[in-house]
Design an enzyme around this catalytic site. Sequence first.
Site, PDB file in Angstrom:
ATOM      1  N   ASP A 270      25.230  38.054  40.615  1.00  0.00           N
ATOM      2  CA  ASP A 270      24.527  36.646  40.717  1.00  0.00           C
ATOM      3  C   ASP A 270      23.479  36.671  41.922  1.00  0.00           C
ATOM      4  O   ASP A 270      22.290  36.164  41.454  1.00  0.00           O
ATOM      5  CB  ASP A 270      25.403  35.605  41.530  1.00  0.00           C
TER       6      ASP A 270
ATOM      7  N   HIS B  51      37.310  26.295  37.596  1.00  0.00           N
ATOM      8  CA  HIS B  51      38.404  27.151  38.228  1.00  0.00           C
ATOM      9  C   HIS B  51      39.685  26.875  38.040  1.00  0.00           C
ATOM     10  O   HIS B  51      40.665  27.719  38.237  1.00  0.00           O
ATOM     11  CB  HIS B  51      38.088  27.110  39.741  1.00  0.00           C
TER      12      HIS B  51
ATOM     13  N   SER C 227      36.444  31.359  34.054  1.00  0.00           N
ATOM     14  CA  SER C 227      35.255  31.204  33.043  1.00  0.00           C
ATOM     15  C   SER C 227      35.822  31.496  31.717  1.00  0.00           C
ATOM     16  O   SER C 227      36.665  32.697  31.762  1.00  0.00           O
ATOM     17  CB  SER C 227      34.271  32.231  33.682  1.00  0.00           C
TER      18      SER C 227
END
Lengths: 425, 184
Positions: A248, A219, A223
Site C-alpha cells: 500500500d 474485516h 478481503s
Amino acid sequence: MSEQQPTSKFMQNGVVKWIEHRMPIFSFIDHSVGSGYPAPKNLNYWWNFGSLAGLALIIMIVSGIVLVMHYTPHTTLAFNSVERIMRDVNGGWLIRYLHMNGASFFFIAVYIHIFRGLYFGSYKYPRELLWIIGVLILLAMMATAFMGYVLPWGQMSYWGATVITNLFSAIPVVGESLVTLLWGGFVVDNPTLNRFFSLHYLLPFVILGLVIMHIWALHTFGSNNPTGVDVKGPQDTIPFHPYFTIKDLYGMGVFMLIFLFFVFFAPNYFGEADNYIPADSLATPPHIVPEWYFLPSYAILRAFTNEFILYWPVSWLMTAKLAGVIAMFGSIILLALIPWLDTSKVRSARYRPVYKWFFWIFVLDWIVLGMVGAHPAEGIWVVLGQVATTYYFAHLLVILPILGVLERPLATPESISASVTQPAE
Amino acid sequence: MSDTASTPPSAEIDEQTRRDFLLVSTATVGAVGTALSLWPFVNSLNPAADTLALATTEVNLAPIAEGQSITVVWQGKPVFIRHRTKAEIEQAKADDSAALPDPAKDADRVIKPDWLVMVGVCTHLGCIPLGQKEGEPKGDFGGWFCPCHGSHYDTSGRIRKGPAPLNLPVPTYEFQSDTQVKIG
Ligand code: HEM
Ligand code: FES
C-alpha cells in the site's frame, strides 16, 4: 495461523501494556491493519485503491481545515478570500491546489476502486453491506464536492449551484418550496453559501464515519481476492503487516507522484477558467459544465428530453425534467442493488468469459457518458448520450440478471493456493 | 445472579404484554416528539424575514425605445422588460393558436401589448436566457434562447422548444403612469 501471541518488543513496553490492559487499542490496530489481520496472499494492485482513497480523504480533511482558517463564507468576500489564499497567504496556493486537485484524485481512486469491485464480484455474499456502505460514501462524496465547488464563489460555482439546486424544482407539488428551502431565498445567494459551507465542513467527517463502518464490514469476512474464491485456510493468506502495508505504501508513493505532478505543474488542468471570474447573478456563462467527476451523471440527466425512448413509458406520469433527475440519482442508487441484480454465483470475472466482455463495455459506456457530459447537448452528442444512457441502465437491469443465468462460467480453482499450484485451463 | 432483580415466573407473560405496550407507546411518543422538534431546525433554513421583506422595483420606461430591452433586478432575479415592435406583437398574437407546451394567450401575459415584463430565469434549470442585447441569439421563435440546454422562447416569452417546461413567468406589476412600472 499458529497462535501468534502479541509478543513483539512493542507490546512488552510498560506504557503500552498499561494502556492495552485498560483499552485494547493496540491489538485492535494489529487486527485491523497489522500482523494479526490475515489477507489473501494473491491481492493484486487493483487492491491498492481503497487505501489510496483513504489517503485522499486525509489530504482533503487536513488541507480543508487549514483553508477554513483563511476563507470567508460571504458572497461579497468569498472570491477575494480565495484569491488572497492564492496570492498572499504563505504557501496558500499549495494548500488550495492540494485541496482542488485532491478532490479529483479522490474521485479517480474511488472510481477505480468501484470498477475493481465490479470486475472481481466483490459485492457478492457476504459483502453486500460493505458494498452498500461504499455507494453511500460515493453519494456523500458527490454532495461534499458539489458544495465545496460553490465556496470560491466564481461563475461556475454560482451557476453550477443554480442549475443543480433547480433540479429539485422538478419534484411535483413541493418542488418549488423545496428549492426555496435549499436556497434560503429566491435565488442562490448568501444564505445558500453559508449553509453549503457548514455542510461542506460536516460531510467529510460523515464520510470518515462511513469509511470506518466500511472497513468494519470488510474485516468481518476479510478481503475478496482476484480469484473470487473464499479463503480456505492459513495457506491462502499472509499477514497484512508487513506484506500489504508495504505494498500500500508503494502504491501511495506512485499515487502521490502523479498527484503532485498535477498540483505543481498543471494545477488548473481539472478546473474551469470561468471559475476565476467572480459570480455574477445576471450573466450565465455560455457553457456550463460540472467538474469531470460529475460528467457521466450530468450526461444521464440531460439525456432525458421529450424525444428520448426511455422517457416514453413514463411520459404520461411526469415531465422529462423530472425523469432526468430520477434517472441521474437512480444511476448511482442502482449500484447499491448490484449484489441482487447480478445473479451469477461466480464472483470473479476471471472465470466469467462473457461477463468479462460486458464489464469492459460498461467501462467504455461510462467513459462515453463522461465525454457526452462535457459537450453541449447538440447534434451527435444528443444521440450518443441517449444510447449510452440506455445501455447504462440495460447493463444493470437486463444484462446482469440474464447473464448470470445464461453464462457458463469456467471452472473455479479449489482454493487461492490451488489457483497457483495447479493453474486453470 | 444474586445481585440482579428477577421477575417471578408466574408474572412473566402478563407483565410482558403490559410492558410491551408501555415500551411501544413510549417509543412512539418519543419518536414523534423528536421528529417534531426537528421542524424549527429545518424551518430556520427557509428565507429569513429580511430576505422576505417585500422588495419592489420601480422602473422608468421612457428611455426604452421600441425594439429595445432592459434587464432590472427584482428580489435578486433578473426581470426582462421589452418594448416590443409591432411585428413582434403580431407574431405573439398569431402564435396564440400554435402548439404551445404551456398554453397561454399573449393578451393574458401583458398589461399593455407594447410592454412585455417577465422574470428572465429559464424555467428549466434557472439559467438566464439570451436575447436581451443586440446581437444575442433569440432562438428559433424570435424571442429568447437559453444556451444552457437549448430552450427557445417566443416573442411573448412562451416556451416553444427545448427542455424547459413552462413559459417565462410574469411577475405582479402595475403601471404607475404611462412611463413608470412598479414590479412586485
Ligand atoms: C471529502 C472530502 C472533501 C472534498 C471532496 C472536498 C472538495 C472541495 C472542492 C471540489 C472544493 C473547490 C475547490 C476549488 O475549486 O477552489 C473545495 C473547497 C473548499 N473546501 Fe473542501 N472538500 C473536502 C473536505 C473539506 C474539509 C474537511 C474542509 C474543512 C474542514 C474543506 C474546506 C474547504 C474550503 C474552505 C474550500 C474553499 C476554498 C477553495 O475553494 O479552495 N473541505 N472542497
Ligand atoms: S436552464 Fe435553460 S435550458 Fe436548461
